[in-house]
Scaffold this motif. Sequence first.
Motif, PDB file in Angstrom:
ATOM      1  N   PHE A  99       9.474  -8.079   7.139  1.00 56.89           N
ATOM      2  CA  PHE A  99       9.204  -8.636   8.472  1.00 56.89           C
ATOM      3  C   PHE A  99      10.455  -9.240   9.073  1.00 56.89           C
ATOM      4  O   PHE A  99      10.773  -9.014  10.240  1.00 56.89           O
ATOM      5  N   TRP A 158       5.037   2.330   2.178  1.00 60.01           N
ATOM      6  CA  TRP A 158       3.951   1.538   1.582  1.00 60.01           C
ATOM      7  C   TRP A 158       4.203   0.043   1.720  1.00 60.01           C
ATOM      8  O   TRP A 158       3.313  -0.762   1.516  1.00 60.01           O
ATOM      9  N   LEU A 159       5.436  -0.321   2.046  1.00 57.72           N
ATOM     10  CA  LEU A 159       5.729  -1.743   2.185  1.00 57.72           C
ATOM     11  C   LEU A 159       5.245  -2.314   3.513  1.00 57.72           C
ATOM     12  O   LEU A 159       5.288  -3.515   3.722  1.00 57.72           O
ATOM     13  N   ILE A 167       5.806 -15.057   7.387  1.00 50.12           N
ATOM     14  CA  ILE A 167       5.366 -13.920   8.199  1.00 50.12           C
ATOM     15  C   ILE A 167       5.023 -14.414   9.604  1.00 50.12           C
ATOM     16  O   ILE A 167       5.515 -13.876  10.612  1.00 50.12           O
ATOM     17  N   GLN A 225      -7.810   1.278   2.365  1.00 52.63           N
ATOM     18  CA  GLN A 225      -7.690  -0.151   2.674  1.00 52.63           C
ATOM     19  C   GLN A 225      -6.873  -0.905   1.629  1.00 52.63           C
ATOM     20  O   GLN A 225      -7.269  -1.952   1.138  1.00 52.63           O
ATOM     21  N   LEU A 226      -5.759  -0.295   1.247  1.00 54.68           N
ATOM     22  CA  LEU A 226      -4.812  -1.012   0.405  1.00 54.68           C
ATOM     23  C   LEU A 226      -3.893  -1.796   1.326  1.00 54.68           C
ATOM     24  O   LEU A 226      -3.348  -1.236   2.279  1.00 54.68           O
ATOM     25  N   TRP A 227      -3.770  -3.081   1.061  1.00 58.50           N
ATOM     26  CA  TRP A 227      -2.845  -3.860   1.860  1.00 58.50           C
ATOM     27  C   TRP A 227      -1.641  -4.240   1.020  1.00 58.50           C
ATOM     28  O   TRP A 227      -1.580  -3.883  -0.160  1.00 58.50           O
ATOM     29  N   VAL A 228      -0.735  -4.967   1.642  1.00 58.63           N
ATOM     30  CA  VAL A 228       0.489  -5.348   0.931  1.00 58.63           C
ATOM     31  C   VAL A 228       0.381  -6.794   0.474  1.00 58.63           C
ATOM     32  O   VAL A 228      -0.505  -7.526   0.888  1.00 58.63           O
ATOM     33  N   ASN A 229       1.308  -7.185  -0.383  1.00 59.07           N
ATOM     34  CA  ASN A 229       1.270  -8.520  -0.960  1.00 59.07           C
ATOM     35  C   ASN A 229       2.186  -9.460  -0.177  1.00 59.07           C
ATOM     36  O   ASN A 229       3.403  -9.470  -0.373  1.00 59.07           O
ATOM     37  N   PHE A 230       1.588 -10.239   0.697  1.00 64.28           N
ATOM     38  CA  PHE A 230       2.408 -11.110   1.550  1.00 64.28           C
ATOM     39  C   PHE A 230       3.013 -12.263   0.777  1.00 64.28           C
ATOM     40  O   PHE A 230       3.786 -13.041   1.326  1.00 64.28           O
ATOM     41  N   LYS A 231       2.655 -12.373  -0.500  1.00 59.01           N
ATOM     42  CA  LYS A 231       3.264 -13.447  -1.295  1.00 59.01           C
ATOM     43  C   LYS A 231       4.628 -13.015  -1.800  1.00 59.01           C
ATOM     44  O   LYS A 231       5.397 -13.822  -2.314  1.00 59.01           O
ATOM     45  N   SER A 232       4.933 -11.712  -1.689  1.00 59.27           N
ATOM     46  CA  SER A 232       6.185 -11.220  -2.236  1.00 59.27           C
ATOM     47  C   SER A 232       7.328 -11.420  -1.249  1.00 59.27           C
ATOM     48  O   SER A 232       7.245 -10.998  -0.101  1.00 59.27           O
ATOM     49  N   TRP A 263      -8.589  -7.359   0.520  1.00 58.61           N
ATOM     50  CA  TRP A 263      -8.263  -6.713  -0.768  1.00 58.61           C
ATOM     51  C   TRP A 263      -7.824  -7.812  -1.716  1.00 58.61           C
ATOM     52  O   TRP A 263      -6.646  -7.990  -1.986  1.00 58.61           O
ATOM     53  N   PRO A 286       3.380 -19.125   1.729  1.00 56.49           N
ATOM     54  CA  PRO A 286       4.196 -17.927   1.940  1.00 56.49           C
ATOM     55  C   PRO A 286       3.897 -17.223   3.263  1.00 56.49           C
ATOM     56  O   PRO A 286       4.780 -16.582   3.828  1.00 56.49           O
ATOM     57  N   TYR A 287       2.681 -17.400   3.749  1.00 57.65           N
ATOM     58  CA  TYR A 287       2.337 -16.687   4.984  1.00 57.65           C
ATOM     59  C   TYR A 287       3.041 -17.295   6.192  1.00 57.65           C
ATOM     60  O   TYR A 287       3.190 -16.656   7.232  1.00 57.65           O
ATOM     61  N   PHE A 324       1.352  -4.878  -4.721  1.00 60.06           N
ATOM     62  CA  PHE A 324       0.267  -5.151  -5.675  1.00 60.06           C
ATOM     63  C   PHE A 324       0.213  -4.127  -6.802  1.00 60.06           C
ATOM     64  O   PHE A 324      -0.859  -3.902  -7.372  1.00 60.06           O
ATOM     65  N   LEU A 328       9.793  -9.829  -0.901  1.00 67.22           N
ATOM     66  CA  LEU A 328      10.233  -8.545  -0.344  1.00 67.22           C
ATOM     67  C   LEU A 328       9.483  -8.241   0.946  1.00 67.22           C
ATOM     68  O   LEU A 328      10.036  -7.657   1.878  1.00 67.22           O
ATOM     69  N   LEU A 329       8.220  -8.665   1.006  1.00 66.61           N
ATOM     70  CA  LEU A 329       7.462  -8.440   2.233  1.00 66.61           C
ATOM     71  C   LEU A 329       8.033  -9.286   3.357  1.00 66.61           C
ATOM     72  O   LEU A 329       8.151  -8.849   4.498  1.00 66.61           O
ATOM     73  N   TRP A 330       8.422 -10.520   3.014  1.00 64.29           N
ATOM     74  CA  TRP A 330       9.043 -11.368   4.028  1.00 64.29           C
ATOM     75  C   TRP A 330      10.273 -10.658   4.566  1.00 64.29           C
ATOM     76  O   TRP A 330      10.519 -10.616   5.775  1.00 64.29           O
ATOM     77  N   PRO A 382       3.471 -11.849  -8.586  1.00 64.71           N
ATOM     78  CA  PRO A 382       3.510 -12.158  -7.146  1.00 64.71           C
ATOM     79  C   PRO A 382       4.683 -11.516  -6.419  1.00 64.71           C
ATOM     80  O   PRO A 382       4.646 -11.404  -5.197  1.00 64.71           O
ATOM     81  N   VAL A 383       5.701 -11.084  -7.132  1.00 64.94           N
ATOM     82  CA  VAL A 383       6.869 -10.552  -6.429  1.00 64.94           C
ATOM     83  C   VAL A 383       6.704  -9.084  -6.056  1.00 64.94           C
ATOM     84  O   VAL A 383       7.517  -8.541  -5.302  1.00 64.94           O
ATOM     85  N   PRO A 405       2.172  -3.021   6.204  1.00 72.16           N
ATOM     86  CA  PRO A 405       0.715  -3.143   6.183  1.00 72.16           C
ATOM     87  C   PRO A 405       0.066  -2.226   7.217  1.00 72.16           C
ATOM     88  O   PRO A 405      -0.443  -2.684   8.240  1.00 72.16           O
ATOM     89  N   PRO A 431       5.684  -6.200  -3.919  1.00 71.04           N
ATOM     90  CA  PRO A 431       5.254  -6.147  -2.518  1.00 71.04           C
ATOM     91  C   PRO A 431       3.987  -5.332  -2.300  1.00 71.04           C
ATOM     92  O   PRO A 431       3.341  -5.467  -1.267  1.00 71.04           O
TER      93      PRO A 431
END
Lengths: 168, 1004, 449
Positions: C159, C136-137, A99, C145-152, A81, A95-96, B846, C154-156, B841-842, C139, B844
């Motif tokens: 996890f 939704w936070l 994770i 097939q909407l995924w999350v933004n691993f650059k954020s 996506w 950033p990955y 998109f 907040l996602l870190w 980018p922040v 994955p 989570p």
Amino acid sequence: MSAQPEGILASYRFVDAAADAIRTLKAEGYRNFTVYTPVPNVEIQHAIGHRVSPVRLWTLLGGLTGCATGFAMTLWMSFDWPIVVGGKPIGSIVPYIVIAFELTILFGALATLIGLVFHIRRTRQPGAYDGRFTDDRIGIFVPCPSDRRQAVETLLRTAGAEEVRVEA
Amino acid sequence: MAEGSNGMDRRRFLTVLGVTGGGAAVLSGCSKDGVEKLIPYLVPPDNQVPGIATWYATTCRECPAGCGIHARVREGRAVKVEGNPAHPVNSGRLCARGQASTQGLYNPDRVRQPMARSASTGEFSPISWDDAIAQITARLGAVNGGRLRFVTGHEPGTFGRLVTEWLRAYGAGGPVAFEPLACDALRHACRTVFGLDQLPRYDLTVARYVLSFGADFLETFGSPVGQMRDFAASHGFHDGGMSRYVHVEPRMSMTGMSADEWVAPRPGADALVALALAHVIVRDRLASLPADVGRVRGMLDAYAPDTVTERAGVPAATLERLAREFAAVPSVALAGGIGAQHDAANATARAVCVLNYVTGNVGRTVLFDRDPPAPPATYAETAALVQEMRSGAVGALFVHGADPVYATPAALAFSEALGQVPFKVSFARFMDDTAAQCDFILPDHDPLEQWNDSIPRAGVRSLQQPVMRPVFDTRQTGDVLLALAQKRTPVPQRLTAGSYKEYLQQVWQGVQRDLGDRRPFDTFWMEALQRGGVWGQAPSRTVSLARGAGEAPAADLWTVEDGKIALIAYPSSVLYDGRGANRPWLQELPDPVTKVTWSTWVELHPETAAERGISEGDVLEIASGAGVVRVPAYLYPGMRRDVVAVPMGQGHVAFGRYAAGRGANVLGLLNGDPTGFGGLGTYASVTLTQSGVHEVLPKTEGVPRQLGRGIAQAVPLAEVGHETEHGEHAVPVPERIEGVLDQWQERQDEETEYGNYDKENLQRWGLAVDLSRCTGCSACVTACYAENNLATVGPEQVRHGREMSWMRVERYYQGGAAGEPFEARVLPMMCQQCSSAPCEPVCPVFAAYHTPDGLNGQVYNRCVGTRYCSNNCPYKVRYFNYFDYQAKADPAFAWPDPLQWLLNPDVVVRSKGVMEKCTFCVQRIRDRQHQARLQKREKLEDGEILTACQQTCPADAIVFGDLRDPESRVSRLARDQRGYHVLGDLNTRPAVTYLKKVRNLVEA
Amino acid sequence: MATIAREDQLTRPTYHEVTRDIAASIGNPSRSYYVLLGFVLLVLAVGVGALLYQVRYGLGVAGYHPPVMWAVYITNFVFWVGIAHSGTLISAILYLFRSAWRTAVYRTAEAMTVFAVMTAGLFPIVHLGRLWYAYWLFPYPNQRQLWVNFKSPLLWDVFAVSTYFTVSTLFLITGLVPDVAALREQAVGWRRKLYEITSLGWRGTDQQWRHYTRAYLYLAALATPLVLSVHSVVSWDFAMSIVPGWHATIFAPYFVAGAIYSGVAMVVTLLVPLRKVFRVEQYITVEHFENLAKLLLLTGMIVTYSYGVEYFMAWYGGSPYERASFWNRAFGSYWWGSWTMILCNGVLPFFLFFRKIRRSIPAMFVLSLFVNLGMWFERFVIIVSSLSHEYEPYAMGHYTPTWVEWSILAGSFAWFFMWFLLFAKNFPTVSITEVKEIMPMPRKERQHS
């Protein structure tokens, strides 16, 4: 517990006594006896002389899997996506890493526990048991056919067993 | 208009052409069920395609300026109004009040059917139209025609004519055309100086030097939108030059904020300044003096700068300098704004007339048209009516389009006088303070529902046509009057028309004759409807000084009483005289100067406040001879230390949920008696006392100073082009860093495979805002509310800083401390659509992402409300839905029925808990792109897409377009030497380029 | 191996006494226990009520005042995550260092960790505009097939925190198994059932110990970097942004130190009453408090140093935005918060240089309360004061919390203590096995001599 084999259960108060018993048992060629201790004890462990537990392999493999999963998931999902944010590349490794790191730990820990359970089950021997063994007594259970009971019993007693019980 | 936007205009004009023809055809005859046919789409009418907007040309009646508008109608409902590009008054632009006219149409507090007050309970109860007309006919029969009076609004058109004829049919005298903001002083002055009973028209495009004596010509004075267009055209920096504007008033109004120099004379003494200027010009022959200058020379002798400097409170040197500047170029002096209409305002106006005359501006920048439209009644006439009523001489009073009970000083006691009238009929659309006292209310159609015309100025006849089916069971007053008249026997022969539309057409047949148009009337009529009216150049007459010109005007200056402080009651540029107070958009639109919403305040100079131990928000008791009002204080450095100012427009008793009981009505402080020149005196001597109460002002501003961050930058005219690259930039970015940043940006672009960064044939939408044109009027803000379904949140939430205005006009104060000149700067702030957007980018999930054509998209349905994007937005242009503004059931519901009808169907209404933001009107972009695709066009023309804010901007300060196209207007502006990015040092790479304000300062 | 306490003052209990004493703390709760539990549940109910109210009407019922878009909820999040840190630190890191004194206190610390993470984890959800979409936070595969933004960042967080919760829970359970097995033997009724199940058939056989000790070692080895990573990630929520006052490279170590600091403080706060109530003074001695005090002192000094660095860099960096932000932090509308923080975290801990204070349990208790308060204010000041004074002067604003936020804060404490109370009455809050482990087993020789 599956069908309990017949054998002899001895309980010890003193750690060195128990250690002696174990050593003599090994000298006599007994292998599949079980030792119960309330706490892990170096002396006993030396007496028994197990090799180092293979659980650590699980930890290693789990960790590696986690790391791989971390990168694979983040990258695949990003390209599945592909959305531009803040002018950053679609697949930004840096950033990955976070994770991937967290998943390394997670998978490592889970694998370790699975390994723990797995190995304990694999090495389990049925045998008699007494509640005091998790409190303050050391126990040794020697499975043996009735004809050899006498010999084992004397062996355990001479080592200094508080009491010896015949399990039939 | 931008030449770039012509393509778009032509296209829209065609739509109007195609549509209005059919629309008018359908609407002609009995217009009521005409539009009704449009609703069931089993057999869709040929001019109504679901999802496709139709545009009707009509006229804005929010103020007497009479701007031409196009109403955008979707599925039979008007959803937005925009200026009519072809119209001479406003050429496509509109002010905030015009934008909010749809909120009058769908106002939940409209009178929904005829009402009659029961004699017993005194309560209003619904009544059928027929009964109402029958009863009124009966009551009228009992009234001797001579005792019948009619108060209308300013109606320079067919309706005014109808009323006059109608009254004549009853043997009654002419109507009183009540207009609270009528420029009585100026009219009186023109009468004395030039012997003309009319107001001049100003050509600001010609004027290279504008001198305003308190005339708020960008707010309410004259025709604000047209004047702002012309002013921006000459005062906006272009081709290395610009005109110069000096504002002379004790308080710097919104208009004054655009001034290059602000001269603050003693309150009431501004006449002396004008006279001193005239004196110097005549004395030193700075201009080629007119032949009959002798008539005034003697009078002017008495006003040498050094003799008046003391009383005027302006240094003689300044007066001398101003005079030379003023005479050096084609100039214009303006006076007569209601905000400066003190008891001696006609002296000022006369002085200004003389000043213009001796400088040779009359006939050049100051024009007197032949046969101008009928002027409104003077305040004196209204006062006379009150006397009549009080004496019981009035048997029946009809009121239409005016709210004199609210809009006259309490001291005039209009309300009590009204009590003396036995029979009162109101045609009000809203239950306003006057209607609330009447016996019958026969609600008129909203201007967007009615047939009518208006004559904003000589030579311009602007038409009004119904753009949709009436929302409520209202009826056009014209029809009601005809119906009443036709109940009489014999039917008056001038009032035989079957409907007001018919009457209107009869008048227009005359118009056609006058124009010498030989075609069949229908062709002419249809064309006029499509165009929005008929207009040509009005011949202006040559004028010379009248005998009265020589009398000394400044004999009696207005001066403040001892021990008191001067109060200026000025009209609100947003609420006008108060008729805008029931429009939530206008209530929530921050005042362009103070940024306060939903309330009334009193402006004091910080030092004045300090002396008296007053701090912002302290509720002050303001007492004049006439009355007392309680309003919270606002500290405004833009005024003399010896004046305080309070805006008009609030403090309604009735007038619906948004207006009733809000703020205070400053008219309560004014003297009820007409001034010497028959006008309303808006200056008063007052005392201030702390009431002990403190309240937080509902203002949208955090800190009024820039803290040296170079948000709104300006450059002196002399330095344009030579200024340091970063001007007032907070953190100058060293050259080497610049290089590094550029490289970094390029790497980013290469590394990103998608979207904006795909270099091929994709646009990069951008905006350019020219701060040398922007006046801060905030029309763009209201346009944004209208286009993007922004919720109004109310004063309590504004206090929490939770207003939803995607676009805001920031106003920053500069200087003002002892010695240094005070300056106010404005900067429209909307989403900057950054290339390296910190907000994206922040997120989570998109929800915030970058569209291929370079917008910061926001997927409302994906947003979970972490609000991280807002934290990370340096411009703070993301707005969060703290409550459920879109849920009918919710207490915060922002669109009470039928207000929700004006929601734009092309834009989703956001729900509770999501972040929303400006996307350069993405729905308009996509719409145009689809159009182009349908027309098999490769590329969109530059200027084809107009954002809502750009479309309405009277100053044409906002330009939207494609930054990738080097030839586009926006690209050229973005490359301008004055261009800069707000907070550019953060390397967010905004798509919005601001062009520095240019200040035409005198070389010291 | 080291001993719990020094020989002279040692009256060493036998293994059996250890089991008995610690087991005594379990079961048959007193009346006051129920009163306390009831009160805690009441407060929790208030918090839940406030949350429901907020969900119904929207976040507007909280005090948010743009540009302050994050406030008390995120403060609480960071606060509780911080609390959660000492647990794993004490149990894992000290375990790796083989420092014996941990054995008496680590169980409490670990339990506290797990419950604190459970509390912290609520707040990112509580603060959402649409918390019903919180999932939704993650994955998870979905039809669109909407995924999350691993650059954020907040996602870190998602996890890091969930990993931390999982691992520390497993760590706690693993440690519990042998203890539970020991309790199993003398327990009766439903508790016996409970222990039989939770002891997973533990008998302490040589094979079990062989694998167990290894596994425990590696868990500790994994948990250690995890602790450090989690709070670094939390700090990056701020450090990754461009907000003046947030955007600083020191944040990761600064936050980790702060986390351990507050965590240790919370351990002290919990241990002082606990050892009294459960009469385990014999196992949790002054020695332990002195060691904790030393940890407090160390981390406290790191934190204080970080404050200094923050202000120094704001000045030294020369960015007017940073300078303004920090000036506002110290002397602006939130000065009271900053100075409370500096007093509690930067001044009071230095009293720990005095041995007297380190060894005075009341003093330690009071001090720990101050540190908890100070650390909460630290987060509040960092978050709120920075946001309230950003780049755009026009858009600056002042935030004050509402009763909703206070109620939810109170509720979170109630939630935490509810779990802790339930735990303390059903599982050993001092590790039976490990306390025994550091006491040598009886030997024949000693008997003879």
